[in-house]
Design an enzyme around this catalytic site. Structure first.
Site, PDB file in Angstrom:
ATOM      1  N   GLY A   1       0.832  -1.206   0.000  1.00  0.00           N
ATOM      2  CA  GLY A   1       0.000   0.000   0.000  1.00  0.00           C
ATOM      3  C   GLY A   1       0.862   1.251   0.000  1.00  0.00           C
ATOM      4  O   GLY A   1       2.080   1.194  -0.199  1.00  0.00           O
TER       5      GLY A   1
ATOM      6  N   GLY B   1       1.663   4.916   2.179  1.00  0.00           N
ATOM      7  CA  GLY B   1       1.525   5.620   3.433  1.00  0.00           C
ATOM      8  C   GLY B   1       1.480   7.126   3.223  1.00  0.00           C
ATOM      9  O   GLY B   1       1.267   7.618   2.109  1.00  0.00           O
ATOM     10  N   SER B   2       1.681   7.843   4.292  1.00  0.00           N
ATOM     11  CA  SER B   2       1.626   9.301   4.220  1.00  0.00           C
ATOM     12  C   SER B   2       2.849   9.877   3.534  1.00  0.00           C
ATOM     13  O   SER B   2       2.788  10.960   2.962  1.00  0.00           O
ATOM     14  CB  SER B   2       1.510   9.877   5.635  1.00  0.00           C
ATOM     15  OG  SER B   2       2.595   9.425   6.433  1.00  0.00           O
ATOM     16  N   PHE B   3       3.967   9.130   3.569  1.00  0.00           N
ATOM     17  CA  PHE B   3       5.191   9.662   2.985  1.00  0.00           C
ATOM     18  C   PHE B   3       5.781   8.783   1.880  1.00  0.00           C
ATOM     19  O   PHE B   3       6.813   9.145   1.339  1.00  0.00           O
ATOM     20  CB  PHE B   3       6.265   9.858   4.070  1.00  0.00           C
ATOM     21  CG  PHE B   3       5.878  10.864   5.094  1.00  0.00           C
ATOM     22  CD1 PHE B   3       5.718  12.202   4.740  1.00  0.00           C
ATOM     23  CD2 PHE B   3       5.666  10.490   6.412  1.00  0.00           C
ATOM     24  CE1 PHE B   3       5.372  13.134   5.696  1.00  0.00           C
ATOM     25  CE2 PHE B   3       5.314  11.428   7.359  1.00  0.00           C
ATOM     26  CZ  PHE B   3       5.156  12.748   7.005  1.00  0.00           C
ATOM     27  N   GLY B   4       5.208   7.620   1.588  1.00  0.00           N
ATOM     28  CA  GLY B   4       5.817   6.777   0.563  1.00  0.00           C
ATOM     29  C   GLY B   4       5.045   5.482   0.351  1.00  0.00           C
ATOM     30  O   GLY B   4       3.868   5.351   0.703  1.00  0.00           O
ATOM     31  N   ILE B   5       5.752   4.519  -0.251  1.00  0.00           N
ATOM     32  CA  ILE B   5       5.171   3.228  -0.645  1.00  0.00           C
ATOM     33  C   ILE B   5       5.658   2.149   0.326  1.00  0.00           C
ATOM     34  O   ILE B   5       6.809   2.174   0.789  1.00  0.00           O
ATOM     35  CB  ILE B   5       5.584   2.866  -2.086  1.00  0.00           C
ATOM     36  CG1 ILE B   5       5.144   3.973  -3.052  1.00  0.00           C
ATOM     37  CG2 ILE B   5       4.982   1.527  -2.498  1.00  0.00           C
ATOM     38  CD1 ILE B   5       5.631   3.766  -4.469  1.00  0.00           C
TER      39      ILE B   5
ATOM     40  N   LYS C   1       9.381   0.269   4.034  1.00  0.00           N
ATOM     41  CA  LYS C   1       8.703   1.552   3.825  1.00  0.00           C
ATOM     42  C   LYS C   1       9.665   2.482   3.101  1.00  0.00           C
ATOM     43  O   LYS C   1      10.700   2.863   3.637  1.00  0.00           O
ATOM     44  CB  LYS C   1       8.289   2.153   5.163  1.00  0.00           C
ATOM     45  CG  LYS C   1       7.380   3.354   5.046  1.00  0.00           C
ATOM     46  CD  LYS C   1       6.878   3.774   6.425  1.00  0.00           C
ATOM     47  CE  LYS C   1       5.896   4.923   6.317  1.00  0.00           C
ATOM     48  NZ  LYS C   1       5.378   5.350   7.646  1.00  0.00           N
TER      49      LYS C   1
ATOM     50  N   ASP D   1      -2.139   9.609  16.259  1.00  0.00           N
ATOM     51  CA  ASP D   1      -2.750   9.221  14.969  1.00  0.00           C
ATOM     52  C   ASP D   1      -3.321   7.803  15.074  1.00  0.00           C
ATOM     53  O   ASP D   1      -3.150   6.972  14.175  1.00  0.00           O
ATOM     54  CB  ASP D   1      -1.723   9.301  13.850  1.00  0.00           C
ATOM     55  CG  ASP D   1      -2.376   9.217  12.468  1.00  0.00           C
ATOM     56  OD1 ASP D   1      -3.607   9.433  12.375  1.00  0.00           O
ATOM     57  OD2 ASP D   1      -1.660   8.890  11.492  1.00  0.00           O
TER      58      ASP D   1
END
Length: 699
Positions: A18, A20-24, A40, A166
């Site tokens: 998937g 994320g907020s900053f990458g794959i 990540k 979060d």
């Protein structure tokens, strides 16, 4: 860069999980041992300074956290060329909690209360480690007793706490056995225990009322998010939902939400309701939640599961070690057997070589002895043979001298003594006589037309059966009046003897012969001669034997007085022919020899016998004629047995030998023995029976 690329080559990318907020986020496998990891990939080129600070904070937080319910952080890789950062973390194969909620909503099912309590207990345990910096105390066997007080942080971390800020279902991961793993600490903040976060971060559905009122963010803000997540797991939707952001903030500040379904217990409803209180001071903290009886019971169950899992792992490790030890032991035993077999083989080969050398040495010694013995024996035999040949040569020289000196005397003595050449008996032999050792090769029998070579012995199947009985009763001569010879022609042996041809020619006829021989018929079945029966002799022609009536009217062959025979002035040609000592001798002389030795080609009349003898001769002649007898008389047979000499001379020699008057003579002084030459003389046999088939012109 080369180091980074080398590190990247150590992993194999399996799939993309998937974003994320900053990458794959990708699923990778370590090539060295096949361990599955989660990578990540973060690109910090477009990040602001604040975002880079948050990324650095996440590195620090992940490196300091080690808990079974928190995603483990292994190491990182920095690619300066592409300005990428790789974080290698623990892989959770069960997905996240949001996927579980979506599956329940799609299937129109509710989560079981046991599953909800298990998720809540593990999530509270992970938050306890973040909020208090240490692991909670073990429950042990005191489930219903008073809960221990939290010990808090010690040392340099005594005044440091971690706020996740979060918390949402997407950041709560599940392992293969539904183990909760809290992750994604990208928005977490490391702060002092007396400080409060004033920055608004997080997802709007899980914001606490104090965040909506722009107040400080504390540890109890994470408890509000825990209540919202548990409510959504049970109800399959968030407790506060609106179309606009303003409506959502108003509902959160009011703190009103729909009740949970009735099939959930009141304890679960009360815990979730206490977490969703508007006033943060009225909310329970992490230490209070973890000491709830149901959560303690769930924690005890988790501890037992962990213990059983650890015990199972230790058992598997022990079994693996035992298996490795057994394999090593088997390998050692195999090597031991191999070494032993190699040692035995080497020793056996060594002793075999020694034994072979010793055997060869002894064999060589024996061979040397045998060679020496053989050489000595050969020398002895050669010496003996040389001596023997020398003696024989001397003897032959002496014999030749003696024979040349007495040749005339031998011829005169032969003519005066008898009409026949003297035959050699055992009294006339000496040790000095030469021996005849020449072996005569058997004559090879030629094949006749329409015949096959005899390769097998006749069997009874070659004889035709005449009657079942092998012998006739008539042949037993049971009657005393029977005078004739018994004969049975019906048994198998007599029938076979009767059907067998009496004589078969051994040589085929030639063109120079006058008469054509009687050849066997090609259509007549032949019976091979029986090797177990005596062969029957064939008859010669009738004119070869004189009739008895002719012999009775003529004088005897041998005259009574040999002195009356006329002396021949010239020597006979046949007498001058040297008789070979190697030729076969015959004591039965022929008529030609008798006539030649007598010195006259004609027979002379003998002295008339007395009337009594004549009468006896007539009677014998009559008996002979009546019985149809043929052949020579008894007198002639007696003379033949005497070696051709008259009976009177034989008797005289016998009387002289008994009286001792005779002087022994050497072999050279005696008369040569009588010899019958089959090629020149005719020899009629007196032992033939009449009534048989006569073979003519057989040479």
């Amino acid at each position: 860069m080369a180091i980074a690329l080398a590190e990247a080559d150590k992993y194999e990318v399996l799939e993309k999980i998937g974003c994320g907020s900053f990458g794959i986020i990708r699923k990778v496998k370590r090539k060295s041992d096949g361990f599955i990891l989660c990578r990540k990939e973060i690109n910090y080129i477009k990040m602001s300074t604040k975002e880079r600070e948050q990324l650095t904070a996440e590195f620090n937080i992940l490196s300091s956290l080690r808990h079974p319910n928190i995603v483990a952080y292994y190491h990182r890789e920095h690619l300066k060329a592409s300005q990428d950062l790789y974080l290698y973390m623990e892989y959770c194969g069960g997905g996240d909690l949001s996927m579980v909620i979506k599956n329940l909503k799609r299937t129109n099912k509710y989560a079981e209360e046991d599953f909800v309590w298990r998720i809540l207990s593990q999530l509270v345990t992970a938050l306890y480690r973040c909020h208090y910096g240490t692991d909670p105390a073990e429950v042990g066997s005191n489930l219903l007793g008073p809960a221990p007080k939290p010990s808090g942080l010690k040392g340099k971390q005594a005044q440091m706490t971690i706020l996740h800020r979060d918390l949402k279902p997407e950041n709560i991961f599940l392992g293969s056995d539904n183990t909760v793993k809290l992750g994604d600490f990208g928005l977490s903040k490391l702060m002092h225990s007396h400080d409060f976060a004033s920055t608004y971060v997080g997802t709007p559905f899980y914001m606490s009322p104090e965040i909506c009122a722009a107040e400080k963010y504390t540890l109890r803000s994470d408890i509000w998010a825990v209540g919202c997540i548990m409510y959504e797991l049970c109800q399959r939707e968030p407790p506060f939902n609106a179309r606009t952001h303003i409506q959502l903030v108003q509902k959160i500040r009011e703190g009103k939400f729909a009740p949970l379904p009735d099939f959930y217990s009141s304890e679960l409803k009360n815990v979730i309701a206490s977490c969703l209180r508007v006033n943060p001071d009225h909310r329970p903290d992490t230490a209070t939640l973890i000491n709830t009886p149901v959560i303690r019971l769930m924690r005890r169950e988790v501890e037992l599961n962990n213990l059983s899992r650890a015990a199972r792992k230790r058992e598997e490790a022990t079994m693996q070690k035992a298996k490795d030890v057994e394999q090593a032991f088997a390998k050692l035993e195999k090597e031991k057997q191999q070494i032993r077999s190699e040692l035995e083989n080497s020793i056996r080969r060594e002793w075999e070589v020694k034994a072979r050398l010793e055997i060869d040495r002894q064999v060589q010694n024996e061979l040397d002895k045998l060679r020496k013995r053989f050489e000595c024996e050969v020398q002895d035999r050669v010496a003996q043979e040389v001596e023997k040949q020398r003696r024989n040569a001397n003897y032959r020289e002496d014999a030749s001298l003696r024979s040349s000196g007495h040749s005339s005397q031998m011829s005169s003595s032969n003519s005066e003594d008898s009409d026949f050449p003297s035959s050699t008996d055992i009294s006339q032999l000496s040790l000095e006589s030469p021996t005849n050792k020449a072996a005569k090769l058997p004559k090879k029998e030629s094949r006749t037309p329409f015949t096959r070579s005899k390769t097998v012995v006749d069997s009874p199947m070659d004889i035709q059966m005449a009657e079942p009985s092998p012998i006739s009763i008539a042949s037993l001569s049971l009657s005393p009046r029977r005078t004739s010879a018994t004969y049975s022609g019906k048994n198998i042996f007599a029938e076979g003897e009767r059907k067998r041809p009496k004589f078969e020619p051994t040589l085929a006829y030639s063109d120079d012969e006058d008469d054509t021989p009687e050849l066997p018929s090609p259509t007549r079945p032949k019976v091979k001669p029986d090797p177990f029966k005596a062969p029957s002799r064939p008859l010669l022609r009738q004119n070869t034997t004189a009739l008895m009536q002719k012999l009775s009217t003529q004088p005897p062959i041998f005259p009574a007085n040999p002195s009356r025979l006329p002396q021949m002035s010239a020597p006979d040609v046949r007498e001058s022919k040297s008789r070979s000592p190697h030729r076969r001798l015959s004591k039965i002389p022929s008529s030609a020899n008798l006539a030649a030795d007598a010195g006259s080609p004609t027979r002379k009349n003998g002295v008339k016998s007395s009337p009594s003898k004549m009468n006896g001769g007539d009677e014998m002649f009559k008996a002979v004629m009546q019985r149809n007898m043929g052949g020579r008389t008894l007198v002639e047979l007696a003379q033949a047995r005497a070696g051709g000499r008259p009976i009177d001379e034989v008797k005289r020699c016998a009387s002289d030998s008994r009286s001792g008057c005779s002087v022994p003579m050497k072999s050279a002084d005696r008369d040569p023995p009588a010899v019958w030459d089959p090629e020149r003389d005719e020899m009629p046999s007196p032992f033939l029976a009449r009534g048989r088939k006569v073979i003519r012109n057989l040479r």
